[in-house]
Motif scaffolding. Structure first.
Motif, mmCIF file in Angstrom:
data_model
loop_
_atom_site.group_PDB
_atom_site.id
_atom_site.type_symbol
_atom_site.label_atom_id
_atom_site.label_comp_id
_atom_site.label_asym_id
_atom_site.label_seq_id
_atom_site.Cartn_x
_atom_site.Cartn_y
_atom_site.Cartn_z
ATOM 1 N N UNK A 1 0.806 -1.215 0.000
ATOM 2 C CA UNK A 1 0.000 0.000 0.000
ATOM 3 C C UNK A 1 0.846 1.275 0.000
ATOM 4 N N UNK A 2 2.026 1.219 0.597
ATOM 5 C CA UNK A 2 2.888 2.410 0.668
ATOM 6 C C UNK A 2 3.626 2.612 -0.649
ATOM 7 N N UNK A 3 3.662 3.836 -1.088
ATOM 8 C CA UNK A 3 4.424 4.198 -2.275
ATOM 9 C C UNK A 3 5.505 5.181 -1.878
ATOM 10 N N UNK A 4 6.522 5.278 -2.711
ATOM 11 C CA UNK A 4 7.591 6.241 -2.458
ATOM 12 C C UNK A 4 7.003 7.634 -2.623
ATOM 13 N N UNK A 5 7.036 8.473 -1.584
ATOM 14 C CA UNK A 5 6.369 9.777 -1.669
ATOM 15 C C UNK A 5 7.064 10.732 -2.643
ATOM 16 N N UNK B 1 11.051 11.801 -3.483
ATOM 17 C CA UNK B 1 11.584 11.543 -4.817
ATOM 18 C C UNK B 1 12.215 12.799 -5.406
ATOM 19 N N UNK B 2 11.573 13.944 -5.195
ATOM 20 C CA UNK B 2 12.074 15.204 -5.745
ATOM 21 C C UNK B 2 13.409 15.611 -5.143
ATOM 22 N N UNK B 3 13.603 15.309 -3.872
ATOM 23 C CA UNK B 3 14.846 15.702 -3.211
ATOM 24 C C UNK B 3 15.837 14.543 -3.088
ATOM 25 N N UNK B 4 15.568 13.415 -3.747
ATOM 26 C CA UNK B 4 16.426 12.217 -3.684
ATOM 27 C C UNK B 4 16.728 11.821 -2.244
ATOM 28 N N UNK C 1 13.995 3.826 -0.615
ATOM 29 C CA UNK C 1 15.268 3.997 -1.337
ATOM 30 C C UNK C 1 14.984 4.415 -2.776
ATOM 31 N N UNK C 2 15.796 5.335 -3.268
ATOM 32 C CA UNK C 2 15.728 5.732 -4.675
ATOM 33 C C UNK C 2 16.444 4.684 -5.496
#
Length: 116
Positions: free
Chosen positions: A43-47, A51-54, A114-115
């Motif tokens: 259910x959790x996604x990478x916010x 993502x924008x700030x790595x 993690x990116x």
């Protein structure tokens, strides 16, 4: 008389220790913990803000299963306050009728962001 006092103190000590151990939440079995962890991770996604700030981080969470199939976050540990609030809000929005049978049990888990 001394033996009666000693017996009374031993019984009182046993009563107090029983009451304190009865108030602790019951940890869930490994199968339930794994199914809750899989549900939450799906259910959790990478916010987007991370993502924008790595930004990469991990979040430690202790969850209590409620009788209506929702989850209550008891304890959360994360260095980033924004990510911490995101995880708490997302977990508390999840509803799982399948896990309502295990109400009152607690699950501890670690969520890694993690990116790639």
């Amino acid at each position: 008389m001394k033996t009666r006092i000693a017996t009374l103190l031993v019984v009182l000590g046993m009563l107090i220790s029983t009451l304190t151990s009865a108030n602790e939440p019951v940890p869930a079995s490994k199968a339930v913990s794994k199914s809750v962890a899989d549900l939450i991770k799906s259910e959790l996604e990478f916010p987007d803000f991370a993502r924008e700030s790595d930004f990469e981080c991990c979040v430690m969470v202790r969850i209590t299963i409620l009788p209506d199939g929702t989850f209550n976050v008891d304890c959360v540990n994360c260095m980033n306050l924004q990510l911490k609030n995101y995880v708490v809000n997302e977990i508390e929005d999840i509803i799982s009728e399948e896990h309502a049978l295990f109400s009152g049990q607690t699950v501890s888990m670690k969520v890694n962001f993690k990116c790639i």
